[in-house]
Scaffold this motif. Structure first.
Motif, short mmCIF file in Angstrom:
data_model
loop_
_atom_site.label_atom_id
_atom_site.label_comp_id
_atom_site.label_asym_id
_atom_site.label_seq_id
_atom_site.Cartn_x
_atom_site.Cartn_y
_atom_site.Cartn_z
N ALA A 156 -18.27 -35.62 -31.34
CA ALA A 156 -17.60 -36.69 -32.08
C ALA A 156 -18.60 -37.46 -32.93
O ALA A 156 -18.30 -37.86 -34.07
N HIS A 157 -19.82 -37.64 -32.42
CA HIS A 157 -20.85 -38.31 -33.22
C HIS A 157 -21.28 -37.46 -34.40
O HIS A 157 -21.45 -37.97 -35.51
N TRP A 158 -21.45 -36.16 -34.19
CA TRP A 158 -21.82 -35.28 -35.30
C TRP A 158 -20.83 -35.40 -36.46
O TRP A 158 -21.21 -35.49 -37.62
N VAL A 159 -19.55 -35.41 -36.10
CA VAL A 159 -18.48 -35.28 -37.11
C VAL A 159 -18.09 -36.61 -37.72
O VAL A 159 -17.88 -36.72 -38.94
N TRP A 160 -18.02 -37.67 -36.90
CA TRP A 160 -17.48 -38.95 -37.36
C TRP A 160 -18.45 -40.12 -37.30
O TRP A 160 -18.21 -41.15 -37.91
N GLY A 161 -19.52 -39.99 -36.56
CA GLY A 161 -20.45 -41.10 -36.39
C GLY A 161 -21.38 -41.24 -37.59
O GLY A 161 -21.87 -40.24 -38.14
N ALA A 162 -21.64 -42.46 -38.01
CA ALA A 162 -22.58 -42.70 -39.10
C ALA A 162 -23.96 -42.15 -38.71
O ALA A 162 -24.51 -42.52 -37.67
N GLY A 163 -24.48 -41.25 -39.51
CA GLY A 163 -25.76 -40.60 -39.21
C GLY A 163 -25.62 -39.25 -38.56
O GLY A 163 -26.58 -38.48 -38.50
N GLU A 168 -23.10 -36.49 -42.38
CA GLU A 168 -24.03 -36.65 -43.50
C GLU A 168 -24.02 -35.42 -44.42
O GLU A 168 -24.24 -35.55 -45.63
N LEU A 169 -23.76 -34.25 -43.86
CA LEU A 169 -23.70 -33.04 -44.67
C LEU A 169 -22.49 -33.05 -45.61
O LEU A 169 -22.51 -32.43 -46.67
N GLY A 170 -21.45 -33.77 -45.21
CA GLY A 170 -20.24 -33.82 -46.02
C GLY A 170 -19.13 -32.91 -45.52
O GLY A 170 -18.22 -32.59 -46.27
N VAL A 171 -19.22 -32.51 -44.24
CA VAL A 171 -18.15 -31.73 -43.64
C VAL A 171 -16.90 -32.60 -43.57
O VAL A 171 -16.95 -33.72 -43.06
N ILE A 172 -15.79 -32.12 -44.07
CA ILE A 172 -14.54 -32.87 -44.05
C ILE A 172 -13.75 -32.52 -42.79
O ILE A 172 -13.45 -31.36 -42.53
N ASP A 173 -13.48 -33.54 -42.00
CA ASP A 173 -12.61 -33.38 -40.82
C ASP A 173 -11.83 -34.67 -40.68
O ASP A 173 -12.28 -35.61 -40.02
N PHE A 174 -10.66 -34.72 -41.32
CA PHE A 174 -9.91 -35.96 -41.41
C PHE A 174 -9.58 -36.52 -40.03
O PHE A 174 -9.78 -37.70 -39.77
N ALA A 175 -9.09 -35.68 -39.12
CA ALA A 175 -8.61 -36.21 -37.85
C ALA A 175 -8.92 -35.34 -36.64
O ALA A 175 -8.36 -35.58 -35.57
N LEU A 363 -17.57 -22.83 -54.22
CA LEU A 363 -17.59 -22.60 -52.77
C LEU A 363 -18.50 -23.56 -52.02
O LEU A 363 -18.72 -23.38 -50.82
N ASP A 364 -19.00 -24.58 -52.68
CA ASP A 364 -19.92 -25.50 -52.03
C ASP A 364 -19.30 -26.14 -50.79
O ASP A 364 -19.91 -26.17 -49.72
N GLN A 365 -18.07 -26.65 -50.91
CA GLN A 365 -17.44 -27.30 -49.76
C GLN A 365 -17.09 -26.29 -48.68
O GLN A 365 -17.17 -26.59 -47.48
N PHE A 366 -16.76 -25.08 -49.08
CA PHE A 366 -16.45 -24.05 -48.09
C PHE A 366 -17.64 -23.79 -47.18
O PHE A 366 -17.49 -23.67 -45.96
N TRP A 367 -18.84 -23.70 -47.75
CA TRP A 367 -20.02 -23.45 -46.93
C TRP A 367 -20.32 -24.62 -46.01
O TRP A 367 -20.76 -24.44 -44.87
N LYS A 368 -20.05 -25.82 -46.49
CA LYS A 368 -20.21 -27.00 -45.61
C LYS A 368 -19.23 -26.92 -44.44
O LYS A 368 -19.59 -27.22 -43.30
N GLN A 369 -18.01 -26.53 -44.74
CA GLN A 369 -17.01 -26.41 -43.69
C GLN A 369 -17.42 -25.33 -42.68
O GLN A 369 -17.24 -25.50 -41.47
N CYS A 370 -17.97 -24.23 -43.18
CA CYS A 370 -18.44 -23.18 -42.27
C CYS A 370 -19.51 -23.70 -41.32
O CYS A 370 -19.50 -23.38 -40.12
N ALA A 371 -20.42 -24.51 -41.85
CA ALA A 371 -21.49 -25.05 -41.02
C ALA A 371 -20.92 -25.89 -39.88
O ALA A 371 -21.31 -25.75 -38.71
N GLY A 372 -19.97 -26.75 -40.21
CA GLY A 372 -19.37 -27.59 -39.18
C GLY A 372 -18.57 -26.78 -38.18
O GLY A 372 -18.68 -26.98 -36.96
#
Length: 446
Positions: A156-163, A168-175, A363-372
């Motif tokens: 939860a900290h990785w995805v939603w916590g500041a820092g 910080e990478l910009g992975v989008i996970d709304f909820a 595909l920039d955002q796609f690769w970020k999503q893959c990382a997350g």
């Protein structure tokens, strides 16, 4: 460029409207855990119904206390190394002011923390559906305690916590596509690979005992999910929460229809279980993506998730892992699909200006999503398997085989979901007394 100066007049102030909205959303998310209990409870056989209900309900107790003691601090405290948070003032929630605002928002810290608490509660409850019929209740309670501490709070900290690194990478996970659904689905897979199959898997019929109960649970989940998704914007001032609300309905409807059509083509019937499962698959997939896509994009997300999840639930028979209630097929696969499709369908007109491939963003955002996605999947899978292995080798994770065959409800809870002994007439409903009544009563009890 000189740094912007924030004037006192521009600082956020407490909004009673947003505060009330978020408290309602928190209550809706809380309702999802009993809804999940009914959804899962109807899908198991009669002899496991109460155990399935309790595996969800116990999370309400355990996770709430852990969240107060240290969970909120670990998940949302000051970042340390982009991996975990900590704030000693939040331990025990004893140094938080009543009107102290969550940083950058118009709601109190107490409102934010109770909303996030409901997410923390339902995530381990999701795992339980994969373990139906065969896990000791005491071992499950200890697993929840360890799992939320070592897996959920850090993720939860990785995805939603500041820092947090994914934040910080910009992975989008709304909820919660990664933090909740992929996290729970991967954990479920890790545990079932350790504890093994149910007695009679692929041999005995293991049909749902109450499809009306399944549909009731699915309805409660669908209803509560509006708070889960729309509330995750933490306010209602700019229309993004409204977009998410609409997309939640749209994607869920599309996924349900897609699942049913696939089922009719593949198996020849439209089933109520398919309708319920398809709806949940759509809810899962739109959870990470609903703030980034348009309503047309939500239809695409729902259709793709509905078909792929329907296909995925059969993989357990092909590969031989016993995912009792399709947590892997629906939550893991649905979470992965919804998270990755952001890289294609993000419109740039929702929660941010990020655009996916189909909107000219590459595909920039796609690769970020893959990382997350794959970081959370791998971490949760491995750590959950290790926790299950350690518990199995110490206190034991599974009930004895005889108890599993006879019924885990009676063995673990000394109760049964349905009292069939009083369903008939005779001595149970007569005014007869004496030896004749005693003899009749013994026959009923037998």
């Amino acid at each position: 460029m000189a740094p912007a100066i924030t004037l006192a007049a521009d600082a956020p102030t407490l909004s009673s409207a947003n505060t009330g909205f978020m408290l309602i959303c928190s209550a809706l998310v809380m309702l999802m855990t009993p809804g999940l209990a009914f959804f899962y409870g109807g899908m198991v056989r009669v002899k496991s119904t109460l155990n399935m209900l309790m595996m969800s309900f116990i999370s309400l107790g355990i996770v709430t206390i852990l969240w107060v003691l240290y969970g909120f601090s670990l998940a949302f405290g000051t970042d340390s190394g982009s991996l975990i948070g900590w704030n000693s003032d939040w331990v025990g929630l004893s140094n938080i002011g009543l009107t102290e605002l969550w940083d950058g928002y118009t709601i109190p810290v107490f409102v934010f923390l109770v909303f996030q608490l409901m997410f923390a509660i339902i995530t381990p409850a999701l795992i339980s559906g994969a373990l139906a019929d065969r896990v000791k209740f005491s071992a499950w309670a200890l697993f929840i305690t360890l799992w939320v501490t070592i897996v959920y709070f850090p993720v939860a900290h990785w995805v939603w916590g500041a820092g947090g690194w994914a934040f910080e990478l910009g992975v989008i996970d709304f909820a919660g596509g990664t933090a909740v659904h992929i996290n729970a689905g991967a954990a479920a897979l890790g545990v079932i690979l350790v504890i093994g199959k149910r007695v009679g898997f692929k041999k005995d019929p293991m049909r749902p005992h109450s499809l009306p109960l399944v549909m009731l649970g699915a309805g409660l989940l669908w209803f509560g999910w509006f708070g889960f998704n729309a509330g995750s914007w933490l306010g209602n001032d700019d229309g993004v929460g409204a977009l998410m609300f609409v997309n939640t309905q749209v994607a869920t409807a599309a996924a349900m229809l897609a699942w049913l059509i696939y089922e009719k083509i593949r198996h020849g019937a439209f089933t109520t279980l398919g309708a319920a499962s398809g709806a949940v698959a759509g809810l899962v997939a739109i959870t990470p993506s609903g703030g980034a896509v348009s309503p047309l994009g939500a239809i695409a997300v729902g259709v793709i998730a509905g078909v792929l999840c329907a296909m995925a639930v059969g993989l357990k028979y092909k590969f031989g892992y016993d995912d009792s209630l399709d947590v892997v097929g629906v939550h893991l696969v649905g979470g992965v699909v919804g998270s990755l499709l952001i890289g294609f369908f993000a419109s740039g007109k929702g929660q941010s200006e990020v655009q996916g491939l189909f909107y000219g963003g590459g595909l920039d955002q796609f690769w970020k999503q893959c990382a997350g996605v794959f970081a959370v999947l791998g971490y949760s899978l491995v750590v959950s398997a290790i926790l299950a292995f350690l518990l199995d080798k110490t206190i034991g994770m599974r009930v004895p085989e005889d108890d599993e065959v006879a019924g885990i409800d009676q063995a673990e809870h000394a109760e049964t979901a349905y009292d069939f002994s009083g369903a008939g007439g005779g001595a149970a409903r007569s005014n007869i007394t004496g030896p004749v009544a005693d003899s009749a009563s013994k026959k009923v009890d037998a």
